[in-house]
Write a protein that holds these residues in place. Structure first.
Motif, PDB file in Angstrom:
ATOM      1  N   UNK A 200     -18.464   6.497  -8.348  1.00  0.00           N
ATOM      2  CA  UNK A 200     -18.797   5.956  -7.023  1.00  0.00           C
ATOM      3  C   UNK A 200     -17.615   5.182  -6.443  1.00  0.00           C
ATOM      4  N   UNK A 201     -16.991   4.337  -7.262  1.00  0.00           N
ATOM      5  CA  UNK A 201     -15.836   3.557  -6.801  1.00  0.00           C
ATOM      6  C   UNK A 201     -14.705   4.465  -6.350  1.00  0.00           C
ATOM      7  N   UNK A 202     -14.417   5.510  -7.139  1.00  0.00           N
ATOM      8  CA  UNK A 202     -13.334   6.428  -6.797  1.00  0.00           C
ATOM      9  C   UNK A 202     -13.637   7.174  -5.501  1.00  0.00           C
ATOM     10  N   UNK A 203     -14.884   7.547  -5.312  1.00  0.00           N
ATOM     11  CA  UNK A 203     -15.254   8.263  -4.089  1.00  0.00           C
ATOM     12  C   UNK A 203     -15.067   7.375  -2.863  1.00  0.00           C
ATOM     13  N   UNK A 204     -15.524   6.125  -2.956  1.00  0.00           N
ATOM     14  CA  UNK A 204     -15.390   5.203  -1.822  1.00  0.00           C
ATOM     15  C   UNK A 204     -13.914   4.932  -1.532  1.00  0.00           C
ATOM     16  N   UNK A 205     -13.135   4.731  -2.596  1.00  0.00           N
ATOM     17  CA  UNK A 205     -11.704   4.446  -2.428  1.00  0.00           C
ATOM     18  C   UNK A 205     -10.974   5.623  -1.788  1.00  0.00           C
ATOM     19  N   UNK A 206     -11.447   6.844  -2.059  1.00  0.00           N
ATOM     20  CA  UNK A 206     -10.802   8.034  -1.511  1.00  0.00           C
ATOM     21  C   UNK A 206     -11.364   8.433  -0.148  1.00  0.00           C
ATOM     22  N   UNK A 207     -12.280   7.616   0.384  1.00  0.00           N
ATOM     23  CA  UNK A 207     -12.880   7.925   1.675  1.00  0.00           C
ATOM     24  C   UNK A 207     -13.876   9.077   1.619  1.00  0.00           C
ATOM     25  N   UNK A 208     -14.442   9.317   0.438  1.00  0.00           N
ATOM     26  CA  UNK A 208     -15.394  10.410   0.274  1.00  0.00           C
ATOM     27  C   UNK A 208     -16.828   9.882   0.242  1.00  0.00           C
ATOM     28  N   UNK A 303     -36.369  10.755  -3.695  1.00  0.00           N
ATOM     29  CA  UNK A 303     -35.776   9.939  -2.643  1.00  0.00           C
ATOM     30  C   UNK A 303     -34.272  10.006  -2.744  1.00  0.00           C
ATOM     31  N   UNK A 304     -33.600  10.235  -1.618  1.00  0.00           N
ATOM     32  CA  UNK A 304     -32.154  10.395  -1.655  1.00  0.00           C
ATOM     33  C   UNK A 304     -31.439   9.491  -0.668  1.00  0.00           C
ATOM     34  N   UNK A 305     -30.189   9.179  -0.985  1.00  0.00           N
ATOM     35  CA  UNK A 305     -29.367   8.353  -0.116  1.00  0.00           C
ATOM     36  C   UNK A 305     -27.910   8.752  -0.294  1.00  0.00           C
ATOM     37  N   UNK A 306     -27.103   8.355   0.680  1.00  0.00           N
ATOM     38  CA  UNK A 306     -25.714   8.784   0.705  1.00  0.00           C
ATOM     39  C   UNK A 306     -24.799   7.580   0.884  1.00  0.00           C
ATOM     40  N   UNK A 307     -23.846   7.431  -0.023  1.00  0.00           N
ATOM     41  CA  UNK A 307     -22.818   6.389   0.116  1.00  0.00           C
ATOM     42  C   UNK A 307     -21.636   6.983   0.897  1.00  0.00           C
ATOM     43  N   UNK A 308     -20.990   6.170   1.725  1.00  0.00           N
ATOM     44  CA  UNK A 308     -21.177   4.723   1.906  1.00  0.00           C
ATOM     45  C   UNK A 308     -22.218   4.344   2.957  1.00  0.00           C
TER      46      UNK A 308
END
Length: 341
Positions: A200-208, A303-308
């Protein structure tokens, strides 16, 4: 190509020992290369090496001096050492009836001298610690004994290498066991911190984006109450298989506990992509489970959700999934809800 290869009587056991060193064939090891360099200087020869004799090839465990590639087993002098299981000294290769026509004698690098002592693993000769020179020569008794000592050190290094390999495998197995649910084979909750948080951290850091689905089986308690926990375990095991059949290889499936699961999806393009996965999961769980010859229904709500968009931390993302799951259950179960922004 030379004479037929001499095969030791214990060849099967010997090859098992050789193959336990599966990393030897990939590249020379630094420790063995250092040992070969030391021997080259002490014996004042053109070349020193620790060679491992596999079924068909001579593999280089470490070498010093000339750069020599691997060769077929039948072309290797070290094969003689393994077969005889004793020190071999050839003062002048050009005078040896069999070896004088070998390419490395009549051609470059024009070797004239060879000496090799057996290298052991599990008390089986797996190769040779050899020294070669471009001029004929003899070894004194003291030098021959020193070559045996070099071979003994090489044997100890091979044993240590194998022990480290086994320990590494055991460590990986222990790590995997610590984050694996024994019933379903999926990850357990420990994987949330060890795997999911990093992804999750890597995805957020990469703008994904990073998707999360929370799955709760409908009516599972009734299966345990009416058919027993054995039946419930069978349903959970099959439920994990159905989840695996739907998600991608790179998705992360976790048994959160009881009849609850989570699926984390790295970099889904958008919320509709989560909906598509959820639809396939719901459809998969509409098929009856077979337990002791009986058809059992155990459908699922998601139930589903999407970061960020719905949270940048795992706790926030799962909280968003909980809200969506509550909506799915309130609206009749056997369905999915993906939280919008």
């Amino acid at each position: 190509m030379g004479q037929a290869v001499r095969i030791p009587t214990n060849e099967r056991q010997r090859l098992l020992a050789v193959r336990s060193l599966n990393s030897i064939g990939s590249a020379p090891t630094p420790e063995l290369a250092t040992l070969a360099e030391l021997a080259k200087g002490i014996f004042d020869v053109s070349y020193a090496a620790i060679n491992i004799i596999d079924e068909d090839w001579q593999r280089i465990g470490g070498q010093a001096g000339l750069r020599i590639g691997e060769c077929s087993r039948e072309m290797s002098i070290c094969t003689r050492v393994v077969f005889a299981d004793e020190l071999l000294i050839v003062p002048d290769l050009a005078e040896d009836r069999e070896l004088k026509t070998r390419p490395y004698v009549v051609g470059s690098p024009h070797f004239r001298f060879y000496a090799g002592a057996p290298v052991y693993l599990e008390n089986l000769p797996v190769g040779s610690f050899c020294i070669l020179d471009i001029r004929p020569r003899h070894l004194s008794d003291g030098q021959a004994q020193n070559l045996r000592r070099f071979a003994a050190v090489a044997s100890a290094l091979l044993s240590l290498q194998k022990a480290n390999l086994v320990m590494g495998l055991a460590h990986n197995q222990l790590q995997n066991a610590a984050i694996t649910d024994p019933l379903t084979g999926l990850f357990n909750r420990s994987a949330l911190s060890s795997i999911v948080d990093g992804a999750l951290h890597n995805a957020i850091a990469a703008g994904q984006t990073f998707g999360a689905l929370y799955l709760d089986m409908d009516g599972f308690k009734a299966i345990n109450d009416e058919l027993g926990h054995h039946a419930g375990d069978e349903v959970l095991y099959e439920a994990a298989n159905r989840i695996r059949s739907v998600i991608r290889a790179g998705d992360i499936a976790i048994r959160m506990g009881g009849d609850e699961f989570a699926v984390f999806i790295p970099n889904p393009p958008n919320a509709p992509a989560l909906a598509a996965v959820s639809q396939r999961l719901v459809a998969a769980f509409r098929e009856p489970f077979q337990v002791d010859g009986k058809a059992v229904l155990a459908r699922i709500s998601i139930g589903g959700a999407l970061a960020p968009l719905n949270g940048q931390r795992r706790a926030e993302l799962l909280n968003s999934c909980d809200k969506a799951l509550y909506s799915a259950k309130r609206d009749g179960r056997d369905r999915f809800v993906i939280l919008d922004a």
